[in-house]
Design a protein around this motif. Structure first.
Motif, PDB file in Angstrom:
ATOM      1  N   MET A 620     -78.008  93.823 -24.173  1.00  0.00           N
ATOM      2  CA  MET A 620     -79.081  92.569 -24.436  1.00  0.00           C
ATOM      3  C   MET A 620     -78.174  91.627 -25.464  1.00  0.00           C
ATOM      4  SD  MET A 620     -81.864  93.665 -22.984  1.00  0.00           S
ATOM      5  CE  MET A 620     -83.001  92.450 -23.819  1.00  0.00           C
ATOM      6  N   PHE A 621     -78.449  90.417 -25.439  1.00  0.00           N
ATOM      7  CA  PHE A 621     -77.966  89.190 -26.014  1.00  0.00           C
ATOM      8  C   PHE A 621     -78.859  88.445 -26.830  1.00  0.00           C
ATOM      9  CE2 PHE A 621     -76.894  84.833 -26.590  1.00  0.00           C
ATOM     10  CZ  PHE A 621     -75.866  84.936 -27.282  1.00  0.00           C
ATOM     11  N   LEU A 691     -68.812  87.809 -22.040  1.00  0.00           N
ATOM     12  CA  LEU A 691     -68.228  86.471 -21.611  1.00  0.00           C
ATOM     13  C   LEU A 691     -69.197  85.402 -21.876  1.00  0.00           C
ATOM     14  CD1 LEU A 691     -66.265  87.752 -18.334  1.00  0.00           C
ATOM     15  CD2 LEU A 691     -65.230  87.217 -20.722  1.00  0.00           C
ATOM     16  N   PHE A 692     -70.434  85.888 -21.559  1.00  0.00           N
ATOM     17  CA  PHE A 692     -71.621  84.543 -21.974  1.00  0.00           C
ATOM     18  C   PHE A 692     -71.630  84.252 -23.527  1.00  0.00           C
ATOM     19  CE2 PHE A 692     -75.604  83.864 -23.508  1.00  0.00           C
ATOM     20  CZ  PHE A 692     -76.095  82.603 -23.010  1.00  0.00           C
ATOM     21  N   ALA A 693     -71.547  85.269 -24.192  1.00  0.00           N
ATOM     22  CA  ALA A 693     -71.633  84.965 -25.470  1.00  0.00           C
ATOM     23  C   ALA A 693     -70.282  84.049 -26.102  1.00  0.00           C
ATOM     24  CB  ALA A 693     -71.592  86.372 -26.272  1.00  0.00           C
ATOM     25  N   LEU A 694     -69.208  84.594 -25.472  1.00  0.00           N
ATOM     26  CA  LEU A 694     -67.917  83.712 -25.887  1.00  0.00           C
ATOM     27  C   LEU A 694     -67.997  82.292 -25.298  1.00  0.00           C
ATOM     28  CD1 LEU A 694     -65.343  86.536 -25.137  1.00  0.00           C
ATOM     29  CD2 LEU A 694     -66.038  85.813 -27.385  1.00  0.00           C
ATOM     30  N   ASP A 695     -68.416  81.948 -24.028  1.00  0.00           N
ATOM     31  CA  ASP A 695     -68.705  80.610 -23.551  1.00  0.00           C
ATOM     32  C   ASP A 695     -69.679  80.047 -24.537  1.00  0.00           C
ATOM     33  OD1 ASP A 695     -66.719  81.293 -21.903  1.00  0.00           O
ATOM     34  OD2 ASP A 695     -68.136  81.296 -20.209  1.00  0.00           O
ATOM     35  N   ALA A 696     -70.595  80.724 -24.980  1.00  0.00           N
ATOM     36  CA  ALA A 696     -71.773  80.040 -25.769  1.00  0.00           C
ATOM     37  C   ALA A 696     -71.130  79.527 -26.986  1.00  0.00           C
ATOM     38  CB  ALA A 696     -72.878  80.616 -25.781  1.00  0.00           C
ATOM     39  N   ALA A 715     -74.710  85.368 -32.861  1.00  0.00           N
ATOM     40  CA  ALA A 715     -75.012  86.371 -31.626  1.00  0.00           C
ATOM     41  C   ALA A 715     -75.006  87.599 -32.103  1.00  0.00           C
ATOM     42  CB  ALA A 715     -74.465  85.758 -30.659  1.00  0.00           C
ATOM     43  N   GLY A 716     -75.738  88.308 -31.306  1.00  0.00           N
ATOM     44  CA  GLY A 716     -75.515  89.759 -31.251  1.00  0.00           C
ATOM     45  C   GLY A 716     -75.791  90.530 -30.045  1.00  0.00           C
ATOM     46  N   ARG A 755     -70.271  83.529 -34.905  1.00  0.00           N
ATOM     47  CA  ARG A 755     -69.551  84.802 -34.691  1.00  0.00           C
ATOM     48  C   ARG A 755     -70.351  85.919 -33.885  1.00  0.00           C
ATOM     49  NH1 ARG A 755     -65.396  87.655 -38.618  1.00  0.00           N
ATOM     50  NH2 ARG A 755     -64.548  88.132 -36.728  1.00  0.00           N
ATOM     51  N   ILE A 756     -69.838  86.722 -33.130  1.00  0.00           N
ATOM     52  CA  ILE A 756     -70.531  87.604 -31.959  1.00  0.00           C
ATOM     53  C   ILE A 756     -70.511  89.184 -32.575  1.00  0.00           C
ATOM     54  CG2 ILE A 756     -70.808  88.361 -29.808  1.00  0.00           C
ATOM     55  CD1 ILE A 756     -69.351  85.790 -29.043  1.00  0.00           C
ATOM     56  N   GLN A 757     -71.423  89.641 -32.829  1.00  0.00           N
ATOM     57  CA  GLN A 757     -71.479  90.922 -33.310  1.00  0.00           C
ATOM     58  C   GLN A 757     -72.129  92.139 -32.265  1.00  0.00           C
ATOM     59  OE1 GLN A 757     -72.750  93.533 -37.283  1.00  0.00           O
ATOM     60  NE2 GLN A 757     -74.371  91.873 -36.601  1.00  0.00           N
ATOM     61  N   CYS A 758     -71.454  93.217 -31.884  1.00  0.00           N
ATOM     62  CA  CYS A 758     -72.019  94.025 -30.899  1.00  0.00           C
ATOM     63  C   CYS A 758     -71.980  95.527 -31.457  1.00  0.00           C
ATOM     64  CB  CYS A 758     -70.985  93.933 -29.676  1.00  0.00           C
ATOM     65  SG  CYS A 758     -69.439  94.826 -30.196  1.00  0.00           S
TER      66      CYS A 758
END
Length: 868
Positions: A620-621, A691-696, A715-716, A755-758
């Motif tokens: 999930m994003f 990849l979607f998160a990075l492009d966003a 994003a997470g 930033r994108i946290q996972c």
């Protein structure tokens, strides 16, 4: 120009018109030396307080005037550029401003506070004013707050700024884009009139709407070829069926028309045949009267054979004559001849049709009725051919020896009668005063075997153009007025009543070139008939074979056929377009449904089933906009919507690019999922979402609002099991449920700007991503790894920073790597003592290899990776 608060109540202020304002004396309004004209008072009061302004929406205004009470403020509007103006205001006094316009008095009162106010003096706009002084006052002290015209709150109230004026924020309808556009147009209206839609604007909007719908229609048809195929198929089927039907009706109509034409033609020919027979029947009666009356037995003997009584001068001419004076002009003989023909003609009701008779004993013209232009009861001299120039006039024919005449007409007649021994009808031909004349010729025989009756009492031999014919006595002729016979037949009326043209002619019978004509009758436009628009009907008659060409100038096809074809084509086209429109609407409906929820869910809903689907592991994003609350507070709702629409439209394109599923947007929150509803391996799903998160993030870095402001998101990502389905029946939505959804939301809320946290599970899945290598970094808060999550406790999380494609390995490289790993594992295994019984070569080696392979399988099955 000064906006001033008076000490007396507002309702006691006297209004001044604009002209009074211009002529009023300047008065001193403050101790600083500033002067102003009497104030303009606005009808109706507008009371504002600082409580109406959200601190988040206008932080600058709140900071500069924290406890400002707008209901207790007086305004002074300076007419001098660059000059500060102040105005003292007493407590409890409410500011009121009035504007009287000499041309538009209806703007004394505006409909609610949502409308903008335009302050002007002699058509001077507020943009000409350099500064504005705001002076709040209280009973304890007097304090002045000054701000530049471009930044203070009153500039926003009275003019334009980056937020389009604070009045728009106070407008309850400011979220309406259409009203906002009208307000922008009204700003430039010096008279302050409210804009009303004109007919031109309505037509323009209608045209734009039509153009958009048409373009959208054809774009949809182009994207979905089956719509064109089915529409063309519908058009073709309808056209085929319609054409078959109307062609069948056309063929029936043509057959009916041809049948009618043939019937009229045959009926007309039959009538003429009967009339010919009736007109020629008196000839037989006259023939028998000549034979049996005995009145004319001596005429052949008196005339004698050729060349008896021949006129010498006529021998060298085509018209050989004999001198029958005293023989054929005997009154007694003429009287006997008249006594025969007149009763016969009267009894057959042929007066006016059969206009005369003539007797040719020994083939020499002798007796004529009417005689020498003498009219009788049944024959009129003016109806019979007469005149010196008329070939068949009595005075020209009298004594003519037709058996020895070189004229083709007489040669043809006598040959038919005595050599061919057949009835002869000649004509029609012109013979004044008759335009069309037909002659009937019947031979008279004296020899019993040649005679019609056995009662012939005399015999005779004639020389017919050198041929001796025994038993031939002569012949009798009657004259038929063909014009009157046609008039009697109503032939023209018959065909015209059926809307037909005709051309009646004969193809058989006696014809002499340049004398008679094969054409019997024709309609005025018969020359336009051809094989395509007419038929030919042939009938037998006493005058040979008659051929009647009958047709319609417009053709046999029905007059309604072109309109029917056009109607079928147009109807088929309309139905085809309706089919295309229906298919387009259904396709757009399906496209919309497929964008709202997955196809499997739609199919289940159509069947009335409950939509519930279980997914073992998905990724999930979640994302939201940093500082969205304060940002939206400084923007109008329409601007917020436009910004989010521009941003999320681009994110939607990225969703399609990476083949993941957009779940929903709630305000500024954006949610997508990988691995559902289309099931894919968990590592691949995590790879796509990452990849979607990075492009966003990359897109948002370059994204700007219409005002040029930057937007930041966080994003997470989280992975785990979830359940998806549709809850309820009204406004169905495909939603995801489970702890994974909540955990992904916590990953987003605890993330940082851009930033994108996972989560850790997502981290492990990304390590196994099939196509990409991801740059993953453990989150550290000082010396502490991870982050505290509400309701979840402390969790180790990771930052997704970048991605690079994995290098493709050759099969040989993979085999070599596996072999080296196997050998390294085998070398680490302790040596096993060899059994004395085992003396076979390679047994120990085989055992060692088996131990290493089994250990390798355990390592691979455990999911751990060997050290790189």
């Amino acid at each position: 120009m000064v906006f001033q608060n008076r000490s007396k109540p507002c309702n006691s202020s006297r209004r001044l018109s604009l002209s009074e304002w211009d002529n009023a004396p300047i008065e001193q309004v403050s101790g600083d030396g500033d002067t102003a004209r009497p104030p303009i008072v606005m009808t109706g009061s507008t009371s504002l307080s600082s409580g109406d302004n959200d601190a988040n929406d206008e932080p600058a205004a709140a900071a500069s005037a924290p406890q400002m009470n707008l209901s207790r403020i007086g305004l002074r509007y300076s007419t001098k550029r660059g000059q500060d103006a102040e105005d003292d205001v007493d407590d409890g006094t409410q500011a009121r401003v009035s504007h009287d316009h000499n041309r538009h008095s209806h703007h004394h009162q505006r409909r609610g506070p949502a409308k903008r106010m335009s302050f002007s003096h002699h058509k001077r706009r507020h943009s000409d004013i350099d500064d504005l002084t705001v002076a709040p006052s209280s009973s304890a002290s007097r304090t002045s707050y000054s701000s530049s015209a471009g930044t203070n709150i009153w500039t926003k109230l009275m003019g334009r700024s980056g937020t389009e004026g604070l009045w728009d924020g106070l407008n309850t309808k400011s979220g309406n884009a259409y009203e906002d556009r009208n307000n922008k147009l009204n700003d430039d209206d010096e008279d302050g009139e409210e804009e009303r839609e004109s007919c031109a604007n309505s037509m323009q909007r209608w045209g734009l709407a039509w153009w958009y719908e048409t373009r959208h229609f054809f774009k949809t048809v182009g994207k979905h070829p089956h719509i064109s195929i089915l529409s063309l198929l519908t058009f073709g089927i309808l056209c085929t069926v319609g054409m078959v039907a109307i062609n069948s009706e056309r063929d029936a109509y043509i057959q009916k028309q041809k049948g009618t034409a043939e019937f009229v033609a045959r009926e007309t020919a039959q009538w003429f045949s009967n009339e010919f027979r009736r007109a020629m029947l008196p000839l037989y009666s006259v023939q028998q009267g000549v034979i049996h009356s005995g009145y004319f037995d001596d005429l052949p003997r008196q005339i004698g054979p050729y060349p008896n009584l021949v006129v010498p001068e006529s021998e060298e001419t085509p018209f050989t004559k004999r001198d029958v004076t005293g023989i054929c002009d005997d009154p007694h003989v003429i009287s006997k001849w008249r006594s025969i023909v007149e009763p016969i003609n009267a009894d057959n009701d042929l007066d006016g049709i059969v206009v005369g008779y003539r007797l040719f004993p020994n083939n020499v013209a002798c007796l004529t009725e009417p005689h020498m232009q003498e009219s009788t009861e049944h024959f009129k001299a003016e109806d019979f051919p007469q005149g010196e120039d008329t070939l068949l006039a009595s005075e020209n024919v009298f004594g003519l020896d037709t058996g020895h005449s070189a004229f083709p007409l007489w040669k043809m007649i006598t040959t038919d009668l005595f050599i061919n021994k057949q009835f002869n009808i000649f004509g029609p031909f012109a013979m004044p005063p008759m335009s069309e004349l037909i002659c009937g010729h019947l031979a008279i025989w004296t020899k019993p075997e040649e005679a019609i009756f056995d009662t012939a009492t005399f015999n005779n031999t004639l020389d017919v153009h050198g041929t001796k014919v025994e038993g031939a006595w002569g012949f009798v002729v009657n004259f038929l007025d063909w014009t009157k016979l046609k008039a009697k037949s109503n032939i023209y009326k018959r065909f015209s009543s059926c809307k037909l043209e005709f051309q009646l002619s004969r193809v058989g019978g006696a014809t002499v070139q340049t004398v008679d004509s094969a054409l019997l009758a024709e309609s005025p436009k018969s020359n336009l008939l051809d094989d395509a628009n007419s038929i030919v009907v042939e009938t037998e008659s006493m005058h040979g074979v008659w051929q009647n060409r009958v047709g319609s100038l417009s053709g046999w096809a029905p007059p309604w056929y072109p309109a029917a074809v056009a109607g079928v084509v147009l109807t088929s086209l309309i139905l085809g377009l309706l089919t295309a429109s229906t298919l387009v609407e259904r396709q757009l409906h399906r496209n919309l449904l497929y964008k709202v929820m997955p196809r499997r869910a739609i199919a289940k809903l159509h069947r009335g089933q409950t939509v519930v689907e279980n997914y073992n592991i998905v990724t999930m994003f979640f994302s939201d906009i940093v500082g969205f609350t304060s940002m939206s507070g400084s923007m109008r709702p329409i601007q917020v919507m436009e910004m989010l629409n521009e941003l999320y439209t681009e994110l939607d394109k990225l969703v399609q690019k990476h083949q993941i599923y957009k779940v929903e947007t709630i305000g500024d929150a954006y949610m997508v999922v990988g691995g559902a509803p289309d099931r894919v391996p968990a590592p691949l799903a995590a790879e796509r979402v990452a990849l979607f998160a990075l492009d966003a993030i990359d897109f948002v870095k370059s994204f700007r609002t219409k005002d040029g402001d930057k937007v930041f998101i966080r994003a997470g990502l989280a992975s785990g099991p979830t359940v998806a389905g549709v809850v309820g029946q009204a406004m169905p939505r495909y939603c995801f449920f489970g702890d994974t959804v909540n955990f992904a939301s916590r990953m987003e809320s605890t993330s940082k700007k851009m930033r994108i946290q996972c989560a850790e599970i997502t981290f492990r899945l990304l390590q196994d991503a099939p196509n990409m290598n991801f740059g993953l970094k453990k989150r550290m808060e000082g010396d502490v790894a991870g982050v505290q999550i509400k309701g979840k406790g402390h969790h180790i999380t990771y930052w997704i920073e970048k991605s690079t494609p994995r290098e493709s390995l050759k099969v040989s490289d993979v085999a070599a790597q596996v072999k080296s790993e196997l050998l390294s594992k085998v070398s680490e295994v302790e040596e096993v003592p060899q059994d004395p019984e085992e003396g076979k070569c390679g047994a120990s080696k085989t055992n060692d290899e088996n131990v290493g392979y089994e250990e390798f399988l355990n390592i691979m099955n455990s999911g751990s990776k060997p050290d790189q």
